[in-house]
Scaffold this active site. Structure first.
Site, PDB file in Angstrom:
ATOM      1  N   LYS A 131      48.346  78.997 108.961  1.00  0.00           N
ATOM      2  CA  LYS A 131      47.183  79.769 109.422  1.00  0.00           C
ATOM      3  C   LYS A 131      45.920  79.269 108.717  1.00  0.00           C
ATOM      4  O   LYS A 131      45.824  79.327 107.493  1.00  0.00           O
ATOM      5  CB  LYS A 131      47.344  81.258 109.117  1.00  0.00           C
ATOM      6  CG  LYS A 131      46.213  82.090 109.741  1.00  0.00           C
ATOM      7  CD  LYS A 131      46.107  83.482 109.174  1.00  0.00           C
ATOM      8  CE  LYS A 131      45.080  83.599 108.075  1.00  0.00           C
ATOM      9  NZ  LYS A 131      43.671  83.427 108.485  1.00  0.00           N
ATOM     10  N   GLY A 189      43.594  79.717  98.323  1.00  0.00           N
ATOM     11  CA  GLY A 189      42.589  80.741  98.591  1.00  0.00           C
ATOM     12  C   GLY A 189      42.211  81.421  97.295  1.00  0.00           C
ATOM     13  O   GLY A 189      42.358  80.862  96.203  1.00  0.00           O
ATOM     14  N   SER A 190      41.736  82.648  97.408  1.00  0.00           N
ATOM     15  CA  SER A 190      41.248  83.343  96.213  1.00  0.00           C
ATOM     16  C   SER A 190      42.408  83.869  95.364  1.00  0.00           C
ATOM     17  O   SER A 190      43.500  84.138  95.872  1.00  0.00           O
ATOM     18  CB  SER A 190      40.356  84.508  96.637  1.00  0.00           C
ATOM     19  OG  SER A 190      41.093  85.382  97.468  1.00  0.00           O
ATOM     20  N   THR A 191      42.135  84.024  94.087  1.00  0.00           N
ATOM     21  CA  THR A 191      43.144  84.557  93.164  1.00  0.00           C
ATOM     22  C   THR A 191      43.539  85.968  93.588  1.00  0.00           C
ATOM     23  O   THR A 191      44.716  86.341  93.542  1.00  0.00           O
ATOM     24  CB  THR A 191      42.572  84.540  91.734  1.00  0.00           C
ATOM     25  OG1 THR A 191      42.310  83.172  91.390  1.00  0.00           O
ATOM     26  CG2 THR A 191      43.530  85.144  90.727  1.00  0.00           C
ATOM     27  N   GLU A 192      42.559  86.716  94.053  1.00  0.00           N
ATOM     28  CA  GLU A 192      42.791  88.109  94.476  1.00  0.00           C
ATOM     29  C   GLU A 192      43.856  88.174  95.591  1.00  0.00           C
ATOM     30  O   GLU A 192      44.843  88.912  95.482  1.00  0.00           O
ATOM     31  CB  GLU A 192      41.449  88.619  94.987  1.00  0.00           C
ATOM     32  CG  GLU A 192      41.313  90.068  95.216  1.00  0.00           C
ATOM     33  CD  GLU A 192      39.964  90.341  95.908  1.00  0.00           C
ATOM     34  OE1 GLU A 192      39.082  89.450  95.922  1.00  0.00           O
ATOM     35  OE2 GLU A 192      39.827  91.448  96.455  1.00  0.00           O
ATOM     36  N   GLY A 238      45.864  85.729  96.464  1.00  0.00           N
ATOM     37  CA  GLY A 238      47.090  85.108  95.935  1.00  0.00           C
ATOM     38  C   GLY A 238      47.978  86.145  95.254  1.00  0.00           C
ATOM     39  O   GLY A 238      49.200  86.159  95.437  1.00  0.00           O
ATOM     40  N   GLU A 281      47.390  77.718  95.080  1.00  0.00           N
ATOM     41  CA  GLU A 281      46.180  76.991  94.635  1.00  0.00           C
ATOM     42  C   GLU A 281      45.046  77.996  94.737  1.00  0.00           C
ATOM     43  O   GLU A 281      44.599  78.314  95.836  1.00  0.00           O
ATOM     44  CB  GLU A 281      45.912  75.798  95.554  1.00  0.00           C
ATOM     45  CG  GLU A 281      47.030  74.794  95.610  1.00  0.00           C
ATOM     46  CD  GLU A 281      47.085  73.890  94.394  1.00  0.00           C
ATOM     47  OE1 GLU A 281      46.209  74.022  93.509  1.00  0.00           O
ATOM     48  OE2 GLU A 281      48.006  73.078  94.317  1.00  0.00           O
ATOM     49  N   CYS A 325      36.669  74.974  95.125  1.00  0.00           N
ATOM     50  CA  CYS A 325      37.445  75.699  94.110  1.00  0.00           C
ATOM     51  C   CYS A 325      37.281  75.069  92.732  1.00  0.00           C
ATOM     52  O   CYS A 325      37.280  75.755  91.724  1.00  0.00           O
ATOM     53  CB  CYS A 325      38.901  75.712  94.507  1.00  0.00           C
ATOM     54  SG  CYS A 325      39.474  74.065  94.957  1.00  0.00           S
ATOM     55  N   GLU A 347      34.066  83.699  89.753  1.00  0.00           N
ATOM     56  CA  GLU A 347      33.856  82.625  90.713  1.00  0.00           C
ATOM     57  C   GLU A 347      32.845  83.092  91.769  1.00  0.00           C
ATOM     58  O   GLU A 347      33.086  84.072  92.462  1.00  0.00           O
ATOM     59  CB  GLU A 347      35.186  82.292  91.387  1.00  0.00           C
ATOM     60  CG  GLU A 347      35.092  81.095  92.277  1.00  0.00           C
ATOM     61  CD  GLU A 347      36.404  80.743  92.947  1.00  0.00           C
ATOM     62  OE1 GLU A 347      37.115  81.659  93.391  1.00  0.00           O
ATOM     63  OE2 GLU A 347      36.720  79.546  93.033  1.00  0.00           O
TER      64      GLU A 347
HETATM   65  P1  NAP Z   1      40.677  84.078 100.710  1.00  0.00           P
HETATM   66  O1  NAP Z   1      39.876  85.220 101.117  1.00  0.00           O
HETATM   67  O2  NAP Z   1      41.718  84.248  99.685  1.00  0.00           O
HETATM   68  O3  NAP Z   1      41.308  83.497 102.046  1.00  0.00           O
HETATM   69  C1  NAP Z   1      42.165  82.381 102.064  1.00  0.00           C
HETATM   70  C2  NAP Z   1      43.054  82.493 103.260  1.00  0.00           C
HETATM   71  O4  NAP Z   1      43.911  83.631 103.111  1.00  0.00           O
HETATM   72  C3  NAP Z   1      42.328  82.681 104.585  1.00  0.00           C
HETATM   73  O5  NAP Z   1      43.049  82.021 105.602  1.00  0.00           O
HETATM   74  C4  NAP Z   1      42.406  84.189 104.761  1.00  0.00           C
HETATM   75  O6  NAP Z   1      42.294  84.587 106.107  1.00  0.00           O
HETATM   76  C5  NAP Z   1      43.791  84.472 104.246  1.00  0.00           C
HETATM   77  N1  NAP Z   1      44.032  85.835 103.822  1.00  0.00           N
HETATM   78  C6  NAP Z   1      43.143  86.832 103.586  1.00  0.00           C
HETATM   79  N2  NAP Z   1      43.786  87.947 103.202  1.00  0.00           N
HETATM   80  C7  NAP Z   1      45.108  87.647 103.209  1.00  0.00           C
HETATM   81  C8  NAP Z   1      46.282  88.385 102.895  1.00  0.00           C
HETATM   82  N3  NAP Z   1      46.234  89.639 102.492  1.00  0.00           N
HETATM   83  N4  NAP Z   1      47.468  87.763 102.996  1.00  0.00           N
HETATM   84  C9  NAP Z   1      47.540  86.461 103.367  1.00  0.00           C
HETATM   85  N5  NAP Z   1      46.471  85.729 103.692  1.00  0.00           N
HETATM   86  C10 NAP Z   1      45.271  86.314 103.601  1.00  0.00           C
HETATM   87  O7  NAP Z   1      39.818  82.878 100.183  1.00  0.00           O
HETATM   88  P2  NAP Z   1      38.567  82.262 100.871  1.00  0.00           P
HETATM   89  O8  NAP Z   1      37.437  83.173 100.570  1.00  0.00           O
HETATM   90  O9  NAP Z   1      38.852  81.901 102.272  1.00  0.00           O
HETATM   91  O10 NAP Z   1      38.450  80.887 100.080  1.00  0.00           O
HETATM   92  C11 NAP Z   1      37.836  80.776  98.886  1.00  0.00           C
HETATM   93  C12 NAP Z   1      38.829  80.802  97.746  1.00  0.00           C
HETATM   94  O11 NAP Z   1      39.790  79.756  97.856  1.00  0.00           O
HETATM   95  C13 NAP Z   1      38.154  80.572  96.440  1.00  0.00           C
HETATM   96  O12 NAP Z   1      38.608  81.494  95.505  1.00  0.00           O
HETATM   97  C14 NAP Z   1      38.588  79.166  96.054  1.00  0.00           C
HETATM   98  O13 NAP Z   1      38.568  78.902  94.699  1.00  0.00           O
HETATM   99  C15 NAP Z   1      39.933  79.085  96.629  1.00  0.00           C
HETATM  100  N6  NAP Z   1      40.324  77.701  96.847  1.00  0.00           N
HETATM  101  C16 NAP Z   1      41.228  77.149  95.987  1.00  0.00           C
HETATM  102  C17 NAP Z   1      41.617  75.829  96.144  1.00  0.00           C
HETATM  103  C18 NAP Z   1      42.604  75.205  95.214  1.00  0.00           C
HETATM  104  O14 NAP Z   1      43.103  74.142  95.538  1.00  0.00           O
HETATM  105  N7  NAP Z   1      42.909  75.812  94.096  1.00  0.00           N
HETATM  106  C19 NAP Z   1      41.109  75.082  97.195  1.00  0.00           C
HETATM  107  C20 NAP Z   1      40.196  75.677  98.051  1.00  0.00           C
HETATM  108  C21 NAP Z   1      39.820  77.001  97.860  1.00  0.00           C
HETATM  109  P3  NAP Z   1      40.854  84.984 106.687  1.00  0.00           P
HETATM  110  O15 NAP Z   1      40.026  83.765 106.622  1.00  0.00           O
HETATM  111  O16 NAP Z   1      41.189  85.337 108.066  1.00  0.00           O
HETATM  112  O17 NAP Z   1      40.358  86.103 105.861  1.00  0.00           O
END
Ligand code: NAP
Ligand code: MG
Length: 504
Positions: free
Chosen positions: A209, A261-264, A266, A283, A317, A414
């Site tokens: 997804k 995605g976000s730590t939250e 995750g 990640e 990230c 962050e």
């Molecule tokens: P996010 O809100 O955590 O979303 C990431 C993904 O998870 C999106 O596809 C999101 O869908 C989905 N999602 C949201 N709630 C979910 C749930 N309860 N269960 C499962 N999936 C869910 O993060 P973001 O705001 O898109 O991205 C930014 C974050 O990603 C930052 O914290 C960044 O540091 C981190 N990041 C880390 C890396 C790494 O390699 N460590 C790389 C890139 C980004 P929706 O889009 O539909 O909400």
């Protein structure tokens, strides 16, 4: 006739007159002409879900709009996948795995990955434009980094597919089964390739997804899978909201889940699968320190700082969102940094001269603005270069904060935007302590002339990646991943491959 001395003195020029004149002469003189990229992103008005090798209507019957953050215009409609769709995707993936993908000789699987990589290269400009329009990042980044790097990941893992017997001495590597993957919006296509390429190389099938804000390149990549003749069900793409991601991650048919995605979020996912025997890689977020010593090549360091945090609007990230600068050169570094930021071009992401594009969504722009308010309220000093932002779209000038202390929220949390918090240090131990004083541990950068310092820093910094005299450099052969709340597991390289198989 009045003599020269008797001439009436010229009226003093008021400051308000000086500025427009200067802008007129210098501003327009030095301004580049628009250089918009003209390639066609070849978008369909509506995209369905990619399940079992075909685009199928979502069981929910619903669609959502994909928006271009640079002008707030609708790009396309995307299917809103729900629980029944996720289920159908897992069934398709399980059928593909059982009917031969997992048992196929590696050299045959490798051919499909090579084909995907080449097709992606063939359509590179189209993908770069589509990604820029969907995400808001400048075309020079998607064209020169995201798309070539995504293709490179498919090439790299194609090379591994027939060499799995050499991953670990005396042992064979077997696939896990069906893998569930959820990715964020900051590197949409690149994250697809980071996730899909290693999974397929080892013989797994995938249900993935993309993020709601940036799903276009995921459905376009599905078209490439079709063109490459990838067996139906090997990769399934479910577009839809976060809740659908939750269902996808917790699905009982997933042998392994991989989340970026976000730590939250995750943490929410980890709680939802606790007690199951799923393999997991996470990640997550970061708050990287870019550390500049007084013996560093200052001009290169300033370029590295700019690249570290203003590249991709800071929506990275591993962004170097904290600058730790050695006290003797702090004034010089900040002055040079301001000089550099004054000439960064913020604006139309499709313009080839743009350095800083649009923020991915209104919600993310508002989050960043909230952090600017927090920084100011906490007593840090904010500075932004003068720049004209486009009238529509989600734009933000590059921003730096000086006078930041470790307890400030802008130094701890962050922000995920073009915002740099600057702190100073006096000794190497203080630099290490401050750099490690964070809940995260994804990356760090060190700028110094001394090799011994680089070795000490890279040993003692608790970060998955430590760049020396450079920043934000990637290679498919180099593993990437975090410490502490930045997650666990690695992507890329042999280590990344190990996370997608079992050694028997
Ligand atoms: P996010 O809100 O955590 O979303 C990431 C993904 O998870 C999106 O596809 C999101 O869908 C989905 N999602 C949201 N709630 C979910 C749930 N309860 N269960 C499962 N999936 C869910 O993060 P973001 O705001 O898109 O991205 C930014 C974050 O990603 C930052 O914290 C960044 O540091 C981190 N990041 C880390 C890396 C790494 O390699 N460590 C790389 C890139 C980004 P929706 O889009 O539909 O909400
Ligand atoms: Mg979008």
């Amino acid at each position: 006739m009045p003599t020269l001395q008797e001439k009436k003195p010229a009226r003093p020029i008021r400051r308000s007159h000086v500025r427009p004149l200067r802008e007129l002469i210098f501003g327009d003189l030095w301004e580049y002409d628009p250089a918009p990229e003209t390639a066609d992103p070849k978008l369909k008005p509506r995209y369905d879900l990619f399940i079992g090798g075909r685009f199928v209507l979502p069981a929910t019957g619903k669609y959502f709009d994909s928006i271009n953050p640079a002008n707030e215009q609708k790009l396309a409609e995307l299917a809103l996948g729900g629980a029944a769709d996720v289920d159908a995707a897992y069934q398709a993936a399980a059928r593909a795995f059982d009917s031969g993908w997992g048992r196929m000789p590696g050299r045959e699987r490798g051919k499909f990955l090579y084909r995907v990589a080449r097709l992606l290269q063939d359509r590179a400009r189209e993908f770069a434009v589509a990604e820029t329009m969907d995400n808001g990042k400048p075309i020079k980044e998607t064209r020169d980094f995201d798309v070539p790097m995504a293709a490179a990941h498919f090439f790299y893992h194609a090379g591994w597919a027939d060499k799995l017997d050499y991953v670990a001495p005396g042992r064979r590597m077997a696939p896990l089964g069906v893998v569930g993957q959820v990715i964020p919006w900051n590197f949409p296509l690149l994250m697809l390739s980071w996730k899909i390429a290693p999974a397929l190389a080892v013989g797994n099938c995938v249900v993935i997804k993309p993020a709601t804000n940036t799903s276009i390149t995921a459905v376009k990549l599905a078209e490439i899978f079709q063109d490459a003749g990838l067996p139906p069900g090997v990769v399934n793409v479910i577009t839809g909201p976060g809740a659908t991601g939750g269902i996808l991650m917790a699905h009982p048919a997933a042998a392994k889940i991989a989340f970026t995605g976000s730590t939250e979020v995750g943490k929410v996912i980890m709680r939802s699968v606790a007690g199951s025997d799923k393999r997991m890689t996470m990640e997550l977020g970061g708050k990287a320190a870019n550390i500049v010593f007084d013996d560093a090549p200052i001009d290169q360091a300033v370029e590295g700082i700019v690249n570290g945090i203003f590249f991709n609007q800071g929506q990275v990230c591993c962004a170097g969102s904290r600058l730790l600068v050695h006290e003797p050169v702090a004034g010089l570094v900040v002055a040079k940094l301001k000089q550099r930021l004054r000439v960064l071009r913020v604006g139309d992401p499709l313009d080839k001269n743009t350095d800083v594009g649009a923020i991915v969504s209104r919600a993310q722009l508002e989050t960043i603005q909230r952090y600017l308010d927090i920084g100011v309220k906490e007593g840090a000093e904010m500075w932004q270069p003068p720049c004209r932002l486009p009238p529509k779209g989600f734009f933000m000038p590059p921003t730096i904060f000086t006078g930041v202390t470790q307890s400030h929220r802008i130094a701890r949390e962050e922000i995920f935007g073009p915002v740099l918090s600057i702190l100073t240090f006096r000794t190497i131990d203080e630099a290490i302590e401050k750099a490690n004083n964070t809940a995260y541990g994804l990356s760090a950068g060190v700028w110094t002339d001394k090799g011994s310092r680089i070795l000490k820093m890279s040993t003692e910094l608790k970060a998955g990646v430590v760049w020396a005299n450079t920043f934000n450099k990637f290679d498919p052969a180099s593993p990437f991943g975090g410490y502490k709340e930045s997650g666990f597991g690695r992507e890329g390289g042999r280590q990344g491959l190990l996370d997608y198989g079992k050694l028997i």
